[in-house]
Each structure stands twice: as C-alpha cells, then as structure tokens.
Design an enzyme around this catalytic site. Sequence first.
Site, mmCIF file in Angstrom:
data_model
loop_
_atom_site.group_PDB
_atom_site.id
_atom_site.type_symbol
_atom_site.label_atom_id
_atom_site.label_comp_id
_atom_site.label_asym_id
_atom_site.label_seq_id
_atom_site.Cartn_x
_atom_site.Cartn_y
_atom_site.Cartn_z
ATOM 1 N N LYS A 108 0.859 -1.195 0.000
ATOM 2 C CA LYS A 108 0.000 0.000 0.000
ATOM 3 C C LYS A 108 0.892 1.241 0.000
ATOM 4 C CE LYS A 108 -4.290 1.174 2.380
ATOM 5 N NZ LYS A 108 -4.937 1.081 3.692
HETATM 6 C C1 E4P Z 1 -8.201 1.539 4.091
HETATM 7 O O1 E4P Z 1 -7.463 1.110 3.272
HETATM 8 C C2 E4P Z 1 -8.095 2.888 4.669
HETATM 9 O O2 E4P Z 1 -6.852 3.085 5.230
HETATM 10 C C3 E4P Z 1 -9.191 3.074 5.667
HETATM 11 O O3 E4P Z 1 -10.391 2.605 5.083
HETATM 12 C C4 E4P Z 1 -9.335 4.476 6.186
HETATM 13 O O4 E4P Z 1 -10.504 4.537 6.943
HETATM 14 P P1 E4P Z 1 -10.842 5.743 7.965
HETATM 15 O O5 E4P Z 1 -11.113 6.958 7.165
HETATM 16 O O6 E4P Z 1 -12.048 5.266 8.721
HETATM 17 O O7 E4P Z 1 -9.626 5.888 8.844
#
Ligand code: E4P
Length: 238
Positions: A108
């Site tokens: 990622k």
């Molecule tokens: C997933 O890959 C993201 O990092 C995550 O969904 C972020 O979510 P949040 O906005 O609830 O922190």
Amino acid sequence: MIPFMPHTSTNYIILQSQTIYMKFFIDTANLAQIQEANDLGILDGVTTNPSLMAKEGIRGTEAINNHYKTICEMVDGPVSAEVLSTTFDEIIAEGQKLAQIHENIVVKVPMIKDGIKAIKWFTDNGISTNCTLVFSAGQAILAAKAGATFVSPFIGRIDDSSWDGVQLIEQITNIYNAQGYMTEVLAASIRNPLHIVRCAEAGADVCTCPLNSILGLLKHPLTDIGLAQFLNDAKSMQ
Ligand code: E4P
C-alpha cells in the site's frame, strides 16, 4: 477490470468468462475481527493502515511482519500492508520486504509523487499495489496510469468534509471503464452499511469495511419480528 492475483502467481486471465462482483475486504488489523468476518464465508481480503496496526499495539519490524504473515495465513486473498516511507528509494526497499512476507501481500503506497513513481516500479517488477489516500478522480487516473492493482478512494473522509464520497466512486468507475484501466476501485473509509450498498450500486470492485458495517448489512427489524413469529408459531407444530 481484473480480479486480484498474487504477484508471484503464474495465473492467467480469462476476462470474458470471469464473473465480476463486488468483493468484501475487512478494514482492520484486529485478528479476532478478521476471524469473525472470515468465518462468515464472505471475506475476500484485508486492508490495514499504520493507524489500524498501531491500534493493535504492534511495534517493531519483526512484530509488524509477523502480524501481516498471520493475517495472510488466516485469509485467502489480498492483504494490504502500507509502507511508512515517503521517498522513492525507501518505498521500493520497504515494499520489496513487505512483498516477501507472503505472496498475497499488496504493497500500500500513498498518493504522492514518489508514491506514483514507486507504484510504476512495483508494477514493472510484478509487485501488487494499493494506491491509498485518494480523494479525487485526477489522483485515481494517475494511480491507474502507473499500473496500481487497487486504488483506494476514502469515501467516509470525503463525506466528513460535506462532499459525497460515493459520487467519487461512481466517477472513477466510469473513467476506468471508459478508458479500459485495469486498476480495481477499492472503496475505503467505509462508515456504515449504507456506504456498502451505495458502493455496490456505483460499481466499486471492492469495498473494505469495518466489521460493524459488514454485520450491519444483516440487520432489519422485520427480519427479527418475522423470525420471532415463525419460531413462536412453530411451537404449535410440536
Ligand atoms: C483503508 O485502506 C483505509 O486506510 C481506511 O479505510 C481508512 O478509513 P478511515 O477513514 O475510517 O480511517
């Protein structure tokens, strides 16, 4: 758009015969929650981020790598592991190490200039990527052009700033379909079951959700009332 395949796999793609439906990932680093979602039988993968890992109290490279390995052994599907670096050389070095943990690791990478360069490098070197922190169609086009396996628009955070996050999913999906980009649209920052339903309507390839939002899809008061009545009436049959 094509389904995820492990980066070391020699799988081939038969686009025409593929059934495409929205995949469910769980958005957590909590092993109990991952297990609970996996036990439902509907889980296709996992996403994590540094905040979610920190929340589980995981510290140090060895513990982090072991945690990712454990998740990969629990769930048969892509597991996003985020780099903590922000410069090209460091992202490449860190991403290569993450990719070595397990064939289902997806590196990622944040939507920054060096991140895009790194995604292109990973693409050219057979490493799957998830371009994260995406908030606009322009960013999603760049991620796809660099060859990202997944792009992660954060719809909950967009809603928080009084825009409609799901509209962005629809826009990106339309662009990718019009242009033939292979990158999968992974709707992230899901906050509730309605987000999941709307992302399915908008054509998202993947929805990564907290466990509560997945379980929220089960709920309807008429189901509870109907079941109570059926069970009560069934007593007269015994
Ligand atoms: C997933 O890959 C993201 O990092 C995550 O969904 C972020 O979510 P949040 O906005 O609830 O922190």
